[in-house]
Design an enzyme around this catalytic site. Structure first.
Site, PDB file in Angstrom:
ATOM      1  N   GLY A  15      -1.199   4.562   0.922  1.00 39.33           N
ATOM      2  CA  GLY A  15      -0.232   4.542   2.028  1.00 39.33           C
ATOM      3  C   GLY A  15       1.194   4.394   1.527  1.00 39.33           C
ATOM      4  CB  SER A  17       3.660   8.877   2.872  1.00 42.86           C
ATOM      5  OG  SER A  17       2.828   8.167   3.772  1.00 42.86           O
ATOM      6  CE1 TYR A 160      -2.207  -4.757  10.781  1.00 45.44           C
ATOM      7  CE2 TYR A 160      -1.458  -6.982  11.292  1.00 45.44           C
ATOM      8  CZ  TYR A 160      -1.367  -5.829  10.537  1.00 45.44           C
ATOM      9  OH  TYR A 160      -0.445  -5.759   9.523  1.00 45.44           O
ATOM     10  CE  LYS A 164      -3.303  -5.784   7.459  1.00 43.63           C
ATOM     11  NZ  LYS A 164      -3.187  -4.891   6.298  1.00 43.63           N
ATOM     12  CB  ILE A 192       8.071  -5.831   6.788  1.00 39.57           C
ATOM     13  CG1 ILE A 192       7.415  -7.050   6.123  1.00 39.57           C
ATOM     14  CG2 ILE A 192       8.852  -4.990   5.787  1.00 39.57           C
ATOM     15  CD1 ILE A 192       8.340  -8.045   5.499  1.00 39.57           C
TER      16      ILE A 192
HETATM   17  N1  LIG Z   1       5.450  -3.879   8.788  1.00 39.73           N
HETATM   18  C1  LIG Z   1       5.060  -5.136   8.901  1.00 39.73           C
HETATM   19  O1  LIG Z   1       5.708  -5.972   9.569  1.00 39.73           O
HETATM   20  C2  LIG Z   1       3.807  -5.594   8.199  1.00 39.73           C
HETATM   21  C3  LIG Z   1       3.536  -6.970   8.221  1.00 39.73           C
HETATM   22  C4  LIG Z   1       2.376  -7.426   7.593  1.00 39.73           C
HETATM   23  C5  LIG Z   1       1.545  -6.559   6.931  1.00 39.73           C
HETATM   24  N2  LIG Z   1       1.825  -5.218   6.922  1.00 39.73           N
HETATM   25  C6  LIG Z   1       0.878  -4.340   6.222  1.00 39.73           C
HETATM   26  O2  LIG Z   1       1.550  -3.590   5.227  1.00 39.73           O
HETATM   27  C7  LIG Z   1       0.922  -2.321   5.046  1.00 39.73           C
HETATM   28  C8  LIG Z   1       1.950  -1.203   5.198  1.00 39.73           C
HETATM   29  O3  LIG Z   1       2.530  -1.319   6.489  1.00 39.73           O
HETATM   30  P1  LIG Z   1       3.836  -0.503   6.918  1.00 39.73           P
HETATM   31  O4  LIG Z   1       4.525  -1.357   7.905  1.00 39.73           O
HETATM   32  O5  LIG Z   1       4.559  -0.004   5.730  1.00 39.73           O
HETATM   33  O6  LIG Z   1       3.125   0.700   7.714  1.00 39.73           O
HETATM   34  P2  LIG Z   1       3.607   2.184   8.073  1.00 39.73           P
HETATM   35  O7  LIG Z   1       5.081   2.318   7.873  1.00 39.73           O
HETATM   36  O8  LIG Z   1       3.001   2.472   9.391  1.00 39.73           O
HETATM   37  O9  LIG Z   1       2.879   3.069   6.922  1.00 39.73           O
HETATM   38  C9  LIG Z   1       1.478   3.135   6.889  1.00 39.73           C
HETATM   39  C10 LIG Z   1       1.051   3.884   5.645  1.00 39.73           C
HETATM   40  O10 LIG Z   1      -0.393   3.875   5.594  1.00 39.73           O
HETATM   41  C11 LIG Z   1      -0.841   5.217   5.407  1.00 39.73           C
HETATM   42  N3  LIG Z   1      -2.188   5.375   5.961  1.00 39.73           N
HETATM   43  C12 LIG Z   1      -2.608   5.139   7.235  1.00 39.73           C
HETATM   44  N4  LIG Z   1      -3.925   5.415   7.350  1.00 39.73           N
HETATM   45  C13 LIG Z   1      -4.343   5.821   6.125  1.00 39.73           C
HETATM   46  C14 LIG Z   1      -5.602   6.245   5.609  1.00 39.73           C
HETATM   47  N5  LIG Z   1      -6.690   6.311   6.378  1.00 39.73           N
HETATM   48  N6  LIG Z   1      -5.668   6.594   4.301  1.00 39.73           N
HETATM   49  C15 LIG Z   1      -4.567   6.549   3.499  1.00 39.73           C
HETATM   50  N7  LIG Z   1      -3.350   6.156   3.942  1.00 39.73           N
HETATM   51  C16 LIG Z   1      -3.243   5.799   5.240  1.00 39.73           C
HETATM   52  C17 LIG Z   1       0.209   6.085   6.075  1.00 39.73           C
HETATM   53  O11 LIG Z   1       0.130   7.409   5.542  1.00 39.73           O
HETATM   54  P3  LIG Z   1       0.656   8.726   6.362  1.00 39.73           P
HETATM   55  O12 LIG Z   1       2.167   8.730   6.258  1.00 39.73           O
HETATM   56  O13 LIG Z   1       0.027   9.840   5.637  1.00 39.73           O
HETATM   57  O14 LIG Z   1       0.188   8.563   7.779  1.00 39.73           O
HETATM   58  C18 LIG Z   1       1.475   5.338   5.656  1.00 39.73           C
HETATM   59  O15 LIG Z   1       1.858   5.700   4.335  1.00 39.73           O
HETATM   60  C19 LIG Z   1      -0.205  -2.264   6.099  1.00 39.73           C
HETATM   61  O16 LIG Z   1      -1.427  -2.639   5.517  1.00 39.73           O
HETATM   62  C20 LIG Z   1       0.230  -3.304   7.121  1.00 39.73           C
HETATM   63  O17 LIG Z   1      -0.863  -3.822   7.837  1.00 39.73           O
HETATM   64  C21 LIG Z   1       2.937  -4.719   7.544  1.00 39.73           C
END
Ligand SMILES: NC(=O)c1ccc[n+]([C@@H]2O[C@H](COP(=O)([O-])OP(=O)(O)OC[C@H]3O[C@@H](n4cnc5c(N)ncnc54)[C@H](OP(=O)(O)O)[C@@H]3O)[C@@H](O)[C@H]2O)c1
Length: 252
Positions: A15, A17, A160, A164, A192
């Site tokens: 993930g 990208s 979710y 986690k 974030i």
């Molecule tokens: N943002 C926050 O506040 C926050 C807080 C705590 C934890 N997190 C965790 O941090 C991680 C990244 O979050 P983010 O906020 O950066 O999310 P995001 O911006 O929504 O990006 C999600 C990423 O996951 C990829 N993805 C989704 N389904 C997939 C699959 N089946 N196989 C491979 N790749 C997949 C997407 O790829 P595509 O572009 O190809 O769709 C994208 O690169 C997640 O695990 C999230 O739960 C985030």
């Protein structure tokens, strides 16, 4: 030039990208790692991440794979080995979050969330573990969340939270099972700013900020810095731990 923390390492970031994964891929490359930028649908975005890294003198390739599917994960690992010959670091970062109250979610919502956030990390870790054991070393970082730590205000989205919390358990169980060759830790980010949280109600956003000691959003770079530390030799005696990076929100 000062020594870089990840010189010569080969890293897969799932993930990568967008959002946090993208920042980790970019930061790992800046620290000397060759990086596999995994994505599932966003090929244009993933290729842009790779182009940014290579134009700065780094090494990266984009590889499509759905982490929730074993065959796809096996192809990701095989393609990485074919290109780089080894795997030193795996970051299980790919994730989704369905923002519906539990009585409005469906069985499909449950399956999607658990399959990507939890089973995906399990499949990727199981696939790289034999490679790392053969090498005699390797490290895995699971991208968990404050939501998996039972802080009431971070427990709104049931599927979710469960994914986690399960990931935290997976981190500890696999760290115990796969030492001494493999170190496995999790990062539990707070709030974030990425695509994932863009749609959340502004009132909820304000409440979360009010609960955060540093009173600001985290950035993907904040999480990437922690990932570099955990992946590096600076963390060589750290395994099975959950590192909370949340600006003081939901302190334990
Ligand atoms: N943002 C926050 O506040 C926050 C807080 C705590 C934890 N997190 C965790 O941090 C991680 C990244 O979050 P983010 O906020 O950066 O999310 P995001 O911006 O929504 O990006 C999600 C990423 O996951 C990829 N993805 C989704 N389904 C997939 C699959 N089946 N196989 C491979 N790749 C997949 C997407 O790829 P595509 O572009 O190809 O769709 C994208 O690169 C997640 O695990 C999230 O739960 C985030």
């Amino acid at each position: 030039m000062a020594a870089r923390h990840l010189d010569g390492r080969i890293a897969i970031v799932t993930g990568a990208s967008r959002g946090i994964g993208r920042a980790i891929a970019e930061r790992f490359a800046a620290e000397g790692a060759s990086v596999v930028v995994n994505y599932v649908a966003g090929s244009k975005a993933a290729n842009a991440v790779v182009a940014g890294i290579t134009s700065g003198g780094g090494t990266a390739v984009a590889i499509q794979a759905d982490v929730s599917k074993r065959v796809s994960v096996d192809e990701l690992i095989a393609a990485t080995l074919a290109r780089f010959g080894r795997i030193d670091i795996l970051v299980n970062n790919a994730g989704v979050m369905i923002t519906k109250p539990v009585l409005e979610t469906s069985e499909d919502d449950w399956d999607l969330t658990i399959d990507i956030n939890l089973k995906g990390a399990y499949l990727c870790s199981k696939a790289v573990a034999p490679v790392m054991i053969r090498q005699g070393a390797g490290t895995i970082i699971n991208m968990s969340s404050n939501s998996g730590l039972y802080h009431p205000s971070a427990m709104k989205w049931t599927e979710y939270v469960v994914s986690k919390a399960g990931l935290n358990g997976l981190t500890k169980a696999m760290a115990l099972a796969l030492g001494p060759q493999i170190r496995i830790n999790a990062i539990c980010p707070g709030w974030i700013r990425t695509d994932m949280v863009e749609a959340i109600d502004p009132e909820v956003q304000q409440r979360i900020l009010d609960e955060t000691a540093l009173h600001r959003w985290g950035t993907p770079g904040d999480i990437a810095a922690s990932a570099v530390f955990l992946a590096s030799d600076e963390a060589s005696f750290i395994t099975g731990e959950l590192l909370i990076v949340a600006g003081g929100r939901g302190m334990h």
